[in-house]
Scaffold this active site. Structure first.
Site, PDB file in Angstrom:
ATOM      1  N   GLU A  95      45.712  50.561  44.147  1.00 46.17           N
ATOM      2  CA  GLU A  95      45.185  49.195  44.278  1.00 46.17           C
ATOM      3  C   GLU A  95      45.587  48.565  45.608  1.00 46.17           C
ATOM      4  OE1 GLU A  95      47.033  47.162  41.084  1.00 46.17           O
ATOM      5  OE2 GLU A  95      45.769  48.072  39.573  1.00 46.17           O
ATOM      6  N   PRO A  96      45.183  49.153  46.717  1.00 42.98           N
ATOM      7  CA  PRO A  96      45.610  48.590  48.003  1.00 42.98           C
ATOM      8  C   PRO A  96      44.896  47.287  48.322  1.00 42.98           C
ATOM      9  CG  PRO A  96      44.020  50.340  48.354  1.00 42.98           C
ATOM     10  CD  PRO A  96      44.276  50.300  46.876  1.00 42.98           C
ATOM     11  N   GLY A  97      45.621  46.348  48.882  1.00 39.53           N
ATOM     12  CA  GLY A  97      45.032  45.126  49.403  1.00 39.53           C
ATOM     13  C   GLY A  97      45.211  45.146  50.920  1.00 39.53           C
ATOM     14  N   TYR A 139      56.370  33.548  54.154  1.00 39.40           N
ATOM     15  CA  TYR A 139      57.148  34.802  54.046  1.00 39.40           C
ATOM     16  C   TYR A 139      57.917  35.125  55.326  1.00 39.40           C
ATOM     17  CZ  TYR A 139      53.429  35.437  50.559  1.00 39.40           C
ATOM     18  OH  TYR A 139      52.535  35.266  49.536  1.00 39.40           O
ATOM     19  N   TYR A 154      45.388  38.200  52.747  1.00 33.24           N
ATOM     20  CA  TYR A 154      46.122  37.001  52.350  1.00 33.24           C
ATOM     21  C   TYR A 154      46.070  35.924  53.446  1.00 33.24           C
ATOM     22  CZ  TYR A 154      47.646  40.551  49.094  1.00 33.24           C
ATOM     23  OH  TYR A 154      47.653  41.574  48.172  1.00 33.24           O
ATOM     24  N   CYS A 166      51.002  18.283  59.255  1.00 33.16           N
ATOM     25  CA  CYS A 166      52.117  17.359  59.432  1.00 33.16           C
ATOM     26  C   CYS A 166      53.326  17.739  58.604  1.00 33.16           C
ATOM     27  CB  CYS A 166      51.659  15.933  59.150  1.00 33.16           C
ATOM     28  SG  CYS A 166      50.901  15.265  60.611  1.00 33.16           S
ATOM     29  N   GLU A 167      53.857  18.870  58.882  1.00 28.14           N
ATOM     30  CA  GLU A 167      55.200  19.286  58.502  1.00 28.14           C
ATOM     31  C   GLU A 167      55.492  20.489  59.378  1.00 28.14           C
ATOM     32  OE1 GLU A 167      55.760  21.565  54.697  1.00 28.14           O
ATOM     33  OE2 GLU A 167      54.032  20.378  54.108  1.00 28.14           O
ATOM     34  N   GLY A 183      50.536  48.024  47.710  1.00 25.58           N
ATOM     35  CA  GLY A 183      51.817  47.709  48.352  1.00 25.58           C
ATOM     36  C   GLY A 183      52.131  48.473  49.613  1.00 25.58           C
ATOM     37  N   ARG A 232      51.111  32.789  55.819  1.00 24.11           N
ATOM     38  CA  ARG A 232      52.102  33.869  55.763  1.00 24.11           C
ATOM     39  C   ARG A 232      53.334  33.632  56.632  1.00 24.11           C
ATOM     40  NH1 ARG A 232      51.673  38.606  56.688  1.00 24.11           N
ATOM     41  NH2 ARG A 232      52.587  39.382  54.770  1.00 24.11           N
TER      42      ARG A 232
HETATM   43  N1  LLP Z   1      47.928  45.323  42.623  1.00 24.12           N
HETATM   44  C1  LLP Z   1      48.539  44.269  42.068  1.00 24.12           C
HETATM   45  C2  LLP Z   1      48.661  44.185  40.613  1.00 24.12           C
HETATM   46  C3  LLP Z   1      49.049  43.252  42.874  1.00 24.12           C
HETATM   47  O1  LLP Z   1      49.669  42.204  42.327  1.00 24.12           O
HETATM   48  C4  LLP Z   1      48.908  43.333  44.285  1.00 24.12           C
HETATM   49  C5  LLP Z   1      49.410  42.276  45.158  1.00 24.12           C
HETATM   50  C6  LLP Z   1      48.243  44.451  44.825  1.00 24.12           C
HETATM   51  C7  LLP Z   1      47.775  45.434  43.947  1.00 24.12           C
HETATM   52  C8  LLP Z   1      48.009  44.624  46.304  1.00 24.12           C
HETATM   53  O2  LLP Z   1      49.181  44.643  47.052  1.00 24.12           O
HETATM   54  P1  LLP Z   1      49.065  44.959  48.633  1.00 24.12           P
HETATM   55  O3  LLP Z   1      48.519  46.363  48.774  1.00 24.12           O
HETATM   56  O4  LLP Z   1      48.143  43.986  49.227  1.00 24.12           O
HETATM   57  O5  LLP Z   1      50.459  44.822  49.148  1.00 24.12           O
HETATM   58  N2  LLP Z   1      50.560  37.202  49.607  1.00 24.12           N
HETATM   59  C9  LLP Z   1      51.538  38.239  49.911  1.00 24.12           C
HETATM   60  C10 LLP Z   1      51.272  39.506  49.161  1.00 24.12           C
HETATM   61  C11 LLP Z   1      51.218  39.278  47.672  1.00 24.12           C
HETATM   62  C12 LLP Z   1      50.796  40.486  46.927  1.00 24.12           C
HETATM   63  C13 LLP Z   1      50.533  40.162  45.508  1.00 24.12           C
HETATM   64  N3  LLP Z   1      50.087  41.287  44.763  1.00 24.12           N
HETATM   65  C14 LLP Z   1      51.539  38.485  51.411  1.00 24.12           C
HETATM   66  O6  LLP Z   1      50.749  37.858  52.125  1.00 24.12           O
HETATM   67  O7  LLP Z   1      52.364  39.265  51.906  1.00 24.12           O
END
Ligand code: LLP
Length: 410
Positions: free
Chosen positions: A268-270, A311, A365, A337-338, A227, A307
């Site tokens: 758990e960074p994404g 969002y 994402y 087409c929207e 997050g 995105r």
């Molecule tokens: N761990 C868990 C259990 C999660 O559900 C998520 C993201 C993460 C880690 C990683 O979160 P991050 O570090 O990427 O913020 N599609 C949305 C974000 C959805 C995140 C869902 N869960 C966007 O594009 O902003």
């Protein structure tokens, strides 16, 4: 307003040359950036036994996962398919955490059979898991800490009305189920949301874990989730990772002393690992003046980068082909087409038909949320690694679009 335009090079390779070689639309990733983000997390948390479990869902290309593996870190998966992709990338089952949300128990069973740890997300799942496996499969529990945090409502998942995790208020029930089935709980987890700026939120989530942890004698780790907020435009605030690292590590050390043992700290960074590494390069199909707005229509849209529409996310956009051109206001729109606005009211170096534009921060994402809406094909993906551009996913072809259709003879 976009900041001044400039040519973008990744490890000495220009995005323009990649677009010419591989065509558009194309997702391009800078492998070095991903590795440097991993290193900055590792150094921010250098005083604790840190394990990174990259959130696969952000960008699940196998070559990207291999970079994470090469850096010595693990992964978090949220579907059995993600578990399998991670295994394809070479992760051992022990390096994968499976964090399902309301899935069929068949998936849980499959993951257990593969040897993957499960992050239990509901009391009924705990019961079914306990009944079947008793104390034979160590597991983790996802706690809902009742913290409202995150960039917007759609990505806030740790509050009391969220479907995720087991409410911290249900701790007595959790403990009963653990006792009844003698489930071996080795980890506790929180993830409150995405785009979280403030270090205090991570500390608050941690405090919920620290308190709950005293009831679980077999813990080996606490998982603080992901997050971290990244900067989507220049001047945008981003999570101060060094500050989070220092504050959370100090609190973690104090907790471990109280707990009586040193545990691992998982993250758990994404976005933090892959967002800034990624670029979506598109071509301008048409420049269309209307009485109020000049639209640039590009060969992409919400089917490739959802995105902005989903969002209201801001992705910086540049004109790669004419970087020195006079700045003019545009709305960059997709071909779906929207309503399909990728960028609104942006100052771009004068755009003409055929120019290459690039969207930044498209690593997380982006392709992982892409679709075939309007029967459009998904883009190619290219990874720049060791100074060279490598194709890591072929552009879809028409055949891919229809290959699973069963055509009735009518
Ligand atoms: N761990 C868990 C259990 C999660 O559900 C998520 C993201 C993460 C880690 C990683 O979160 P991050 O570090 O990427 O913020 N599609 C949305 C974000 C959805 C995140 C869902 N869960 C966007 O594009 O902003």
């Amino acid at each position: 307003m976009s900041t001044p335009q400039h040519p973008i090079q990744l490890q000495g390779v220009s995005l323009e040359s990649i677009a010419h070689e591989f065509g558009t639309p194309v997702y391009v990733y800078d492998g070095e950036k991903i590795v440097s983000q991993i290193k900055s997390l590792q150094s921010a948390f250098a005083t604790v036994p840190l394990k990174i479990k990259y959130a696969t869902k952000a960008l699940s290309n196998i070559s990207i996962l291999k970079l994470v593996k090469k850096a010595g870190e693990g992964v978090d998966a949220v579907s059995i398919e993600e578990v399998r992709i991670c295994m394809q990338a070479g992760f051992a089952a022990s390096e994968i955490m499976y964090t399902p949300s309301g899935v069929n128990f068949r998936e849980v069973k499959e993951a257990v059979e593969l040897g993957v740890m499960i992050n239990l997300d509901s009391i009924p799942l705990m019961e079914e898991f306990g009944e079947r496996y008793g104390n034979t499969m160590p597991a983790c529990i996802r706690i809902n800490p009742h913290i409202m945090a995150g960039g917007n409502a759609k990505i806030s998942v740790g509050h009391i009305q969220s479907k995720f995790g087991i409410s911290i208020q249900q701790l007595p029930e959790i403990l009963e189920v653990v006792k009844k089935f003698e489930i071996k709980i080795v980890g506790l987890h929180v993830h409150t949301g995405s785009d979280i700026l403030d270090a205090e939120i991570f500390l608050r989530g941690g405090n919920v874990l620290f308190d709950a942890a005293m009831n679980f004698p077999d813990l080996t780790f606490l998982d603080f989730g992901g997050g971290f907020k990244v900067a989507y435009k220049s001047g945008d605030p981003a999570t101060d990772i060094a500050e989070v690292g220092t504050k959370v590590s100090v609190a973690f050390h104090t907790f471990c002393e109280k707990y009586g043992r040193e545990l691992e700290l998982w993250l758990e960074p994404g976005k933090f690992l892959v967002s800034e590494s990624g670029y979506l390069v598109v071509e301008s199909n048409v420049v269309k003046k209307t009485p109020q707005i000049t639209f640039v229509g590009v060969d992409s849209g919400l089917n490739h980068l959802i995105r902005p529409m989903m969002y209201d996310a801001f992705h910086d956009v540049y004109n790669l082909s004419n970087p020195e051109g006079d700045l003019k206001p545009y709305n960059v729109v997709g071909y779906i087409c929207e309503t399909d606005t990728l960028a609104k009211d942006r100052m771009l170096a004068t755009v003409t038909k055929g120019d290459l534009l690039v969207f930044k921060n498209a690593g997380a994402y982006g392709i992982s949320m892409s679709s075939n809406y309007n029967s459009r094909l998904r883009p190619a993906e290219v990874l720049v690694w060791e100074g060279k551009a490598h194709l890591i996913r072929k552009r879809e072809e028409f055949e891919d679009l229809i290959k699973n259709q069963v055509v009735l003879d009518i």
